[in-house]
Design a protein around this motif. Structure first.
Motif, PDB file in Angstrom:
ATOM      1  N   UNK A 101       0.930  -1.138  -0.075  1.00  0.00           N
ATOM      2  CA  UNK A 101       0.027  -0.097   0.017  1.00  0.00           C
ATOM      3  C   UNK A 101       0.900   1.169   0.242  1.00  0.00           C
ATOM      4  N   UNK A 102       2.004   1.410   0.621  1.00  0.00           N
ATOM      5  CA  UNK A 102       2.872   2.377   0.558  1.00  0.00           C
ATOM      6  C   UNK A 102       3.864   2.465  -0.630  1.00  0.00           C
ATOM      7  N   UNK A 103       3.774   1.446  -1.568  1.00  0.00           N
ATOM      8  CA  UNK A 103       4.497   1.485  -2.775  1.00  0.00           C
ATOM      9  C   UNK A 103       6.122   0.772  -2.805  1.00  0.00           C
ATOM     10  N   UNK A 104       5.931  -0.183  -1.979  1.00  0.00           N
ATOM     11  CA  UNK A 104       7.429  -0.895  -2.058  1.00  0.00           C
ATOM     12  C   UNK A 104       6.739  -2.391  -2.861  1.00  0.00           C
ATOM     13  N   UNK A 105       7.943  -3.087  -3.326  1.00  0.00           N
ATOM     14  CA  UNK A 105       7.566  -4.320  -4.140  1.00  0.00           C
ATOM     15  C   UNK A 105       8.027  -5.266  -3.354  1.00  0.00           C
ATOM     16  N   UNK A 106       7.030  -6.258  -2.966  1.00  0.00           N
ATOM     17  CA  UNK A 106       7.322  -7.614  -2.300  1.00  0.00           C
ATOM     18  C   UNK A 106       8.005  -8.517  -3.476  1.00  0.00           C
ATOM     19  N   UNK A 107       8.576  -9.580  -3.195  1.00  0.00           N
ATOM     20  CA  UNK A 107       9.588 -10.313  -4.017  1.00  0.00           C
ATOM     21  C   UNK A 107       9.083 -11.767  -3.881  1.00  0.00           C
ATOM     22  N   UNK A 108       9.861 -12.499  -4.871  1.00  0.00           N
ATOM     23  CA  UNK A 108       9.839 -13.781  -5.155  1.00  0.00           C
ATOM     24  C   UNK A 108      11.019 -14.156  -5.827  1.00  0.00           C
ATOM     25  N   UNK A 109      11.799 -15.246  -5.518  1.00  0.00           N
ATOM     26  CA  UNK A 109      13.114 -15.545  -6.114  1.00  0.00           C
ATOM     27  C   UNK A 109      12.989 -16.414  -7.002  1.00  0.00           C
ATOM     28  N   UNK A 138      11.729   6.377  -6.888  1.00  0.00           N
ATOM     29  CA  UNK A 138      10.929   7.032  -7.514  1.00  0.00           C
ATOM     30  C   UNK A 138       9.989   7.851  -6.423  1.00  0.00           C
ATOM     31  N   UNK A 139       9.407   9.008  -6.943  1.00  0.00           N
ATOM     32  CA  UNK A 139       8.414   9.564  -5.891  1.00  0.00           C
ATOM     33  C   UNK A 139       7.194   8.638  -5.855  1.00  0.00           C
ATOM     34  N   UNK A 140       7.147   7.718  -4.854  1.00  0.00           N
ATOM     35  CA  UNK A 140       5.576   6.858  -4.939  1.00  0.00           C
ATOM     36  C   UNK A 140       5.401   6.923  -3.360  1.00  0.00           C
ATOM     37  N   UNK A 141       4.211   6.884  -3.031  1.00  0.00           N
ATOM     38  CA  UNK A 141       3.540   6.868  -1.914  1.00  0.00           C
ATOM     39  C   UNK A 141       2.341   5.842  -1.703  1.00  0.00           C
ATOM     40  N   UNK A 142       2.199   5.067  -2.899  1.00  0.00           N
ATOM     41  CA  UNK A 142       1.170   4.268  -2.779  1.00  0.00           C
ATOM     42  C   UNK A 142       1.140   3.360  -3.913  1.00  0.00           C
ATOM     43  N   UNK A 143       0.477   2.388  -3.761  1.00  0.00           N
ATOM     44  CA  UNK A 143       0.239   1.053  -4.953  1.00  0.00           C
ATOM     45  C   UNK A 143       0.015   1.755  -6.354  1.00  0.00           C
ATOM     46  N   UNK A 186       0.490   4.791  -7.433  1.00  0.00           N
ATOM     47  CA  UNK A 186       1.775   5.473  -7.823  1.00  0.00           C
ATOM     48  C   UNK A 186       2.691   4.631  -8.636  1.00  0.00           C
ATOM     49  N   UNK A 187       2.835   3.449  -7.889  1.00  0.00           N
ATOM     50  CA  UNK A 187       3.942   2.398  -8.519  1.00  0.00           C
ATOM     51  C   UNK A 187       3.211   1.941  -9.792  1.00  0.00           C
ATOM     52  N   UNK A 188       2.041   1.628  -9.822  1.00  0.00           N
ATOM     53  CA  UNK A 188       1.442   1.205 -11.273  1.00  0.00           C
ATOM     54  C   UNK A 188       1.470   2.124 -12.202  1.00  0.00           C
ATOM     55  N   UNK A 189       1.446   3.228 -11.967  1.00  0.00           N
ATOM     56  CA  UNK A 189       1.339   4.371 -12.991  1.00  0.00           C
ATOM     57  C   UNK A 189       2.753   4.448 -13.570  1.00  0.00           C
TER      58      UNK A 189
END
Length: 346
Positions: free
Chosen positions: A84-92, A149-154, A156-159
Motif C-alpha cells: 500500500x505504501x509503494x514497496x515491491x514484495x518479492x519472489x526468488x 521514484x516519488x511513490x507513496x501508494x500502490x 503511484x507504482x502502477x502508474x
C-alpha cells in the motif's frame, strides 16, 4: 597460450557477461552478447526454441559429436506484489541467499520496456526506528524493494508501469583485481561461459581444431532446473563447464579446475571423469576432484529428459556460491586448458 592476451580477453568477456542482467526467464540481452562475441570470432551460431545458444565448431574427424555446456542465466527476483505504501514484495528466481541481498541495489524491468532503480531492504531497515532491525528475518516475507521514484501508494507504482511479474535484477558488483581475482555475483556460471568463449578465441588465433565435431552450448534455464532438457540429441559426450565448489571438506581452491565425480543427482560418467583426471595429471593442469552434495547441473536434467549421452563436469573453483562469489585467473586458466585437452585440439 598467450597468457597476457588470454587473460585480458577472458576478464573482458566475463565483465561483459556479468554486467548484463539475465535472471532465468530474462536472458535475451545476454544471449545477444554471446552471439555477438561468437560472430566477432567468426563462428556460426544458432538458438533452439527455448533460447539455448549453440556454436558449432567443425572437428578434424567425422562420426562423433561432443558438447561443452555452460549456462548464462542467473539467480534473480521477481515482483510478487505491491504494498500500500509503494514497496515491491518479492519472489526468488533460482536460489539466491536472501540475507545477502539486504541493502543491494537493483533494477526493475517492466513488461513495456521501462526500467527503474531501487534497493532491496529489510522491512525493518533502520536501527534508529525498529527494535528488530538486526534480528528480523531476511526472507521473501521480510524483504522488499524501495523504488527510487516519488511513490507513496500502490497506485503511484502502477502508474510507472510496474506490475507483479516484473523482473528485479540485483547489482553483480563485478570487480577484477590486479592480483587476478574475479569477484562478482553470478560467476556461477558466467565465469565458465567466459572460459568457453576464450577457448573459442584460442582455437581461432592458433588455427586449432578439435578432434570431433563440437557444439558449445550456452543454456538459459539452468538456475530453474530445465536448462539441459533440450540439449542436442546427437551428442555422444557432454562436458558441463560449471562452477567448482569451495569450502568444508572439499579440496578445490579458487586457483584450480574442479572435476566433479558426483553431485546431488549421482555420479558422473566414470570413464570421462577418469580421462579428465589423467589428462590433468599428464599435462600439469592444477586440478582437484570433489563431491558436490548440494548441486545439480544441466547434465542431470538432460539425463532425466532422456538424453542418451555420457557426461562429466569441470569448472573453476568458486568461493561463496550463490552469494558474493569469487574465483581466480589461475582457476579459469586451468579450466580452459583442461577443456582444450579434452577436445584434443590440434
Amino acid at each position: 597460450m598467450d597468457t597476457q592476451n588470454c587473460r585480458a580477453f577472458l576478464m573482458d568477456t566475463a565483465m561483459r557477461l556479468l554486467t548484463t542482467d539475465s535472471p532465468s526467464g530474462y536472458t535475451e540481452e545476454v544471449a545477444r552478447v554471446v552471439e555477438g562475441i561468437a560472430h566477432e570470432l567468426g563462428y556460426c551460431v544458432s538458438r533452439n526454441n527455448k533460447g539455448n545458444i549453440t556454436i558449432d565448431v567443425p572437428g578434424r574427424e567425422s562420426g562423433k559429436t561432443v558438447g561443452l555446456c555452460a549456462h548464462v542465466d542467473t539467480l534473480g527476483l521477481m515482483v510478487r506484489s505491491i504494498t500500500g505504501d509503494g514497496q515491491l514484495m518479492l519472489t526468488r528466481i533460482g536460489g539466491p541467499i536472501l540475507p545477502t541481498l539486504d541493502g543491494e541495489y537493483c533494477k526493475i524491468y517492466t513488461r513495456d520496456g521501462r526500467s527503474y532503480s531501487g534497493t532491496v531492504l529489510s522491512l525493518s531497515p533502520a536501527a534508529h526506528v525498529f527494535d528488530d532491525a538486526a534480528t528480523r528475518a531476511r526472507d521473501e516475507q521480510n524483504l522488499a524493494v524501495r523504488i527510487d521514484e516519488v511513490v507513496r501508494s500502490r497506485e503511484d507504482v502502477e502508474a510507472l508501469g510496474i506490475r507483479a511479474g516484473d523482473f528485479v535484477c540485483f547489482d553483480p558488483k563485478t570487480v577484477v583485481t590486479d592480483s587476478g581475482f574475479l569477484k562478482s555475483r553470478f560467476i556461477d556460471d558466467k565465469g565458465s561461459a567466459a572460459c568457453m568463449l576464450t577457448l573459442l578465441k584460442l582455437l581461432r588465433d592458433q588455427g586449432l581444431r578439435p578432434k570431433c565435431d563440437t557444439k558449445l552450448i550456452f543454456s538459459v534455464h539452468e538456475e530453474v532446473g530445465h536448462g539441459g532438457a533440450t540439449l542436442p540429441r546427437d551428442l555422444s559426450e557432454l562436458l558441463i563447464v560449471d562452477m567448482g565448489c569451495v569450502g568444508l571438506d572439499l579440496s578445490c581452491t579458487e586457483y584450480q579446475v574442479s572435476i566433479c565425480a558426483k553431485d546431488g543427482n549421482g555420479p558422473y560418467d566414470y570413464e570421462m571423469t577418469s580421462r579428465l583426471i589423467e589428462l590433468s595429471r599428464a599435462n600439469g593442469v592444477d586440478f582437484a576432484v570433489d563431491i558436490y552434495p548440494h548441486y545439480g547441473s544441466d547434465a542431470g536434467v538432460a539425463w532425466h529428459a532422456g538424453l542418451d549421452v555420457r557426461a562429466a563436469l569441470i569448472g573453476p573453483g568458486v568461493h561463496a556460491s550463490h552469494g558474493m562469489e569469487r574465483t581466480h585467473w589461475e582457476g579459469m586458466k586451468n579450466t580452459i586448458q583442461l577443456a582444450a585437452l579434452y577436445l584434443e585440439c590440434e
